[in-house]
Design an enzyme around this catalytic site. Structure first.
Site, PDB file in Angstrom:
ATOM      1  N   ASP A  31       0.821  -1.208   0.000  1.00 17.09           N
ATOM      2  CA  ASP A  31       0.000   0.000   0.000  1.00 17.09           C
ATOM      3  C   ASP A  31       0.860   1.266   0.000  1.00 17.09           C
ATOM      4  OD1 ASP A  31      -2.336   1.435   0.056  1.00 17.09           O
ATOM      5  OD2 ASP A  31      -2.937   0.840   2.063  1.00 17.09           O
ATOM      6  N   CYS A  70      -6.384   4.554  -3.873  1.00 19.18           N
ATOM      7  CA  CYS A  70      -6.420   3.129  -3.532  1.00 19.18           C
ATOM      8  C   CYS A  70      -7.551   2.352  -4.191  1.00 19.18           C
ATOM      9  CB  CYS A  70      -6.509   2.963  -2.013  1.00 19.18           C
ATOM     10  SG  CYS A  70      -5.039   3.531  -1.124  1.00 19.18           S
ATOM     11  N   HIS A 124      -9.786  -2.395  -1.661  1.00 20.82           N
ATOM     12  CA  HIS A 124      -9.618  -1.202  -0.831  1.00 20.82           C
ATOM     13  C   HIS A 124      -9.967  -1.440   0.639  1.00 20.82           C
ATOM     14  CE1 HIS A 124      -9.493   2.870   0.487  1.00 20.82           C
ATOM     15  NE2 HIS A 124     -10.776   2.898   0.763  1.00 20.82           N
TER      16      HIS A 124
END
Length: 483
Positions: A31, A70, A124
């Site tokens: 991430d 994201c 997500h």
């Protein structure tokens, strides 16, 4: 109800082909990881494990995500389709709202008799709020999900927040944590992934392993902060007048003020914390790679490592985090290791896109990708990273209306071997052109007062860009607060 029905469908069909001797897939997502890796030429980064994966696979040095936020980028990767096709631009919309029957990447492997499992963040999540939950998942994609929650959640009250008016999820915030790697969520994710790899003895697996760091808050054990002494850290260079030729819309709404008005020492501490998290996650990736080697799975496992988008650490006199169409945000790490591929060990400088991941992984496993995917199979580059490719990459981002912009504005950018061309509201809110042969940091906007040669370049790139992305405001529901 939609998810219940989809889950039943996902587990009730018969495999299309036998799974015997099929390669496993280890699908690693990190991430908010920029190209702050040794294998991407960052001499400051200490990332020996990701570097050794790059040395044994193909490191795509110019890979670009489709939307640097994201949820949209992860939805695009997992469906193999561009944002305009799935109608996802914010953090709230699910791709199945527009394409309820789309077959995701892990579903392809389910249909071929694979076990499909997820540990951590693949689709997500709201970070850190949703750590330990399913997040904004897609249940039909998985037979099994594991959602570890480590001491980083319990220690959130200890986090240093440089911007107290913001939540730690959005602010420059960090913690040099006590305890071991395995007590942190990402350490637990690696442990659970190893356990699952060891458990799959009778069928091949598609295992999605999603690490949460270096997303804010930047939390990692103290030893990783020690790798990056503060006196060795400096802010990135930019000319004093760098922003003079950049359109207002090019600057993300989450960072409208340069450097958030923070002092240089605080910014350097944020950079230290970010790199500490990168090295922490690198160590967890190393654990996965070591397990593959020691269990003798490496010779029959496709490994893919990617980040959902790039990340700014103060470039252009004070841009931080994501949501821009500059190189630092649009370019993301992508490493693919296919056992026996002739190109393994050779980096690839060709322009590729994240929509290429889906067809590439499917084809590398020996299956036929669907005809309606947006990307290209990277097999020619896995065989020869120097092969002629002719690639171009399109990245876009949607801006909300605010005190800078009267209406929503869509930005669309195309990257070729030489140029990056960007339009805001189809040019009505600004145009940018950067020559990466002479200006790799994108300091000089050639679209300001272009001569005839530059105008010809703009006209050509505009035509190519419009074939892949619309600069219009989308007609699907969008939550402006979640762009």
């Amino acid at each position: 109800m939609r998810y219940v029905l989809a889950l039943v469908a996902a587990v009730s069909f018969s495999p299309l082909v036998s799974a015997a001797d099929s390669p496993n897939v280890l699908f690693i997502a990190v991430d908010d990881l920029a190209c702050t890796l040794g294998c991407y030429g960052d001499r400051f980064a200490k990332t020996p494990n990701i570097d050794r994966l790059a040395a044994s696979g193909v490191c795509f040095e110019n890979a670009y995500n489709q939307l640097p936020l994201c949820n949209p980028t992860r939805a695009s990767v997992m469906t193999g389709r561009r944002p305009d096709e799935i109608g996802v631009y914010d953090l709230d919309r699910h791709f199945r709202d527009q394409l309820p029957d789309v077959v995701t990447l892990p579903q392809v492997f389910q249909r071929h008799g694979y076990a499909a499992a997820r540990v951590g963040k693949i689709y997500h999540y709201n970070v850190p709020a949703s750590i330990g939950t399913n997040g904004f998942d897609d249940p039909p994609s998985w037979d099994l999900t594991v959602n570890p929650k480590g001491r980083d959640k319990d220690d959130e009250s200890l986090v240093i927040n440089a911007e107290p008016d913001r939540k730690i999820s959005a602010a420059l915030s960090w913690l040099a944590a006590d305890g071991s790697d395995q007590q942190q969520t990402d350490g637990m994710i690696a442990s659970e992934a190893i356990r699952l790899m060891q458990s799959y003895n009778d069928k091949p697996f598609f295992l999605g392993v999603g690490f949460f760091r270096p997303h804010t808050p930047y939390i990692a054990p103290k030893k990783y902060f020690d790798l990056y002494p503060l006196d060795s850290i400096s802010l990135p260079y930019a000319p004093d007048d760098d922003r003079d030729d950049i359109p207002t819309a090019a600057f993300a709404h989450n960072c409208p003020i340069p450097n958030y008005n923070l002092d240089p020492l605080t910014l350097r501490k944020a950079i230290q914390a970010y790199y500490a998290c990168v090295s922490f996650v690198d160590a967890q990736v190393g654990r996965l790679l070591t397990e593959l080697e020691q269990s003798e799975l490496a010779d029959n496992t496709i490994v893919v490592l990617w980040s959902d988008h790039g990340y700014h650490l103060g470039e252009h006199n004070g841009i931080w985090q994501k949501r821009t169409l500059f190189e630092q945000s649009a370019k993301s790490p992508l490493i693919i290791r296919v056992p026996g591929a002739n190109g393994n060990g050779t980096p690839c400088r060709r322009i590729v896109e994240f929509v290429d991941i889906y067809p590439t992984v499917v084809a590398a496993a020996g299956f036929q990708p669907a005809d309606d995917l947006s990307g290209r199979d990277l097999a020619p580059l896995l065989a020869d990273p120097l092969a002629t490719w002719g690639g171009q990459a399109v990245t876009q981002v949607l801006r909300p209306a605010d005190d800078r912009l009267a209406t929503q504005v869509m930005g669309c950018s195309i990257r070729t071997d030489r140029y990056r061309y960007t339009e805001w509201a189809e040019g009505d809110q600004g145009v940018e052109l950067y020559d990466h042969h002479s200006d790799p940091m994108e300091f000089h906007n050639l679209a300001v007062d272009p001569d005839s040669r530059i105008q010809a370049v703009i006209d050509d790139l505009k035509k190519r860009l419009r074939q892949k992305a619309s600069g219009r405001i989308p007609n699907v529901p969008v939550n402006p607060a979640r762009l």
